[in-house]
Each structure stands twice: as C-alpha cells, then as structure tokens.
Design a protein around this motif. Structure first.
Motif: not given
Length: 288
Positions: A14-25
C-alpha cells in the motif's frame, strides 16, 4: 504512540503504491515484511527506553516504527532521497524519530552520541544493502566511534564469515577484523520470502557486541590489519609469499622469513592457520 503498523506485505505494498516507489538496484533495497523477524531484531539488539538508537537504511520505516516504540530516541539515516517523503508519512506519529537523508559513511557519529546520549556508546541497528555491509561495519569499528553494539541483517554467508575461526574455508580478513572489535552472535537465519523484493540469497541477523578492550594487544593496529589483508589476498599461497607480494607492505623476503620464524610458525604456514593472537605477535615482531 501508535503501535507499529508496517511489517506485513499488504501494508508495505500500500505504501509503495501510494508513493509510486521504484526499487533502486544501486541501493540494494530489500524491505523486511515479517513481523516475527522484526521482533527478533528488537529483542536481540536489547533496546530499552534508555537507549539512543542509530538506524542505518530505514527504507519505508518498517523497523523504525518498532525501534521508536522500544527506544528513547531513534536517528534514522537513509541515503535514498525518494524515501524521505515516505518516511515523513510513515513516521509522522513518532515524535522521538529524526530522519537524516545522508550517506552513513559521512555522518559524524561521535557528535550524535555527544548531543543525544551524553557521549555514551550508542546502539546501531541496520538492514544493510549487501554490497556495502563490510565497508559500513568496518567504518564504524575502525573509526573508534562510541558504539555498544551493532545488530544487523546481512547476507547469511557474510554472517557465517564473521564468526568462524582458523582453518575453515569461510575464515578470512573479515572474521579477524570483526572478532578484534566485537563478539559476534548469529541471532536468526532469515529466508528470502521475508523480504520484498525477494533477494536471491539467504540472510541472517547478527549482533556484534563491542569489546570493552580488544582481545589481543599489538603495538600497531594498522600494520596488523595490513598483514591480515595481505595474508588472505592470495589464499592458496604461503604466508611468506602473500606478505612479500602485497603492495601494502615493504618488508624484504629475509625480514618476512625472520619474523615468521621468530613467532615459531612453520615455514610453509598459510595465513588461514593463524589466530588473531598470532597476527598480533607477528605485527610486534615486524615492529622490532
């Protein structure tokens, strides 16, 4: 203070989607999504209401919430600026947390301990990106900053390496360095499914309790670590050849052979057979 609400997969998504977070390799990000493991880390770190805790790599604040409930004050250092707005949101209910957008290797930990903990040793808790585990842990120890313990999630094989003794295949410079500064204790093994995204390797929580005094004495700590690194740089070679080939050392072949003989080591001995006390004795021999 509210109870921690992150720590399960649903909330994390939920939190990651809310902020449209992209994992950084490049930051090696893997967020913990298992409340049992989180509880184990807090217990192993022995956090109490008297403690000032430095957290390295808070991510979205999952473990930070647990730490905030257990400690007097938490300082969370996060290098990825994309995570800062998320942390401001997930930690908004916790008045005892400060988030710092900084590289931990550039933070003045001594100053933090003085300002927030009357100069007393602090506790460090971290879920570190695996590619930078060793530089961070060694940086904390070698800087002789006031640290009581480091409780950290690392790659399982790195945890194994930190606690083994001479003559085993995992024994090396990291084992000796960690054991010179601290008492290592593996708290728990953590499978890949406890993280999002899932890492390709198993992990382990290890607690490193800082020695009050180093277990061995040497006249030159820096030289001792140069000798240790040189001894394991070419593992299959004899100790004498490894030391002779090291760009960090400038001893002659004769000086090396004399020092090894003076310590009573066999002529063809390898670095992996020596204990920490052996390396301290060898260092003192070279200094003579």
């Amino acid at each position: 203070m509210t109870a921690p609400y992150l720590g399960n997969p649903k909330r994390t998504i939920e939190v990651l989607q809310k902020y449209e977070f992209v994992f950084q390799k490049k930051f090696g990000q893997n967020f913990l999504i298992d409340t049992h493991v989180l509880d184990k880390i807090i217990n192993a770190a022995d956090i109490t209401k008297d403690d000032f805790v430095l957290e390295i790599g808070p991510g979205i604040g999952t473990m930070t919430q647990y730490l905030a409930c257990a400690a007097r004050e938490v300082y969370a250092v996060e290098i990825d600026k994309a995570l800062i707005p998320i942390l401001e949101d997930t930690l908004s209910d916790y008045s005892n947390v400060t988030v710092l957008n900084e590289d931990i290797l550039k933070v003045d930990i001594r100053k933090l301990a003085e300002e927030h903990n009357q100069g007393k040793p602090i506790k460090v808790v971290a879920n570190l990106p695996y590619y930078i585990t060793t530089p961070i842990i060694m940086g904390l120890f070698e800087g002789h900053v006031p640290i009581e313990s480091i409780t950290v999630m690392v790659q399982k094989e790195v945890a194994d390496r930190m606690q083994v003794g001479p003559g085993t295949k995992d024994y090396g410079a990291l084992s000796l360095a960690v054991q010179y500064y601290a008492e290592p204790y593996i708290v728990a093994n953590v499978p890949p499914n406890c993280f999002m995204p899932r890492p390709k390797v198993g992990s382990a929580v290890i607690r490193l309790t800082r020695h009050k005094e180093a277990p061995v004495k040497t006249v030159d700590e820096k030289l001792m670590f140069r000798l240790i690194r040189a001894s394991f740089n070419q593992r299959r070679k004899t100790l004498a050849n490894s030391l002779k080939n090291s760009p960090e050392l400038s001893f002659t072949k004769e000086e090396i052979q004399d020092a090894i003989a003076a310590c009573g080591f066999k002529e063809g001995v390898r670095g992996e057979a020596l204990t920490l006390a052996d390396f301290a004795a060898l260092t003192d021999e070279f200094k003579k």
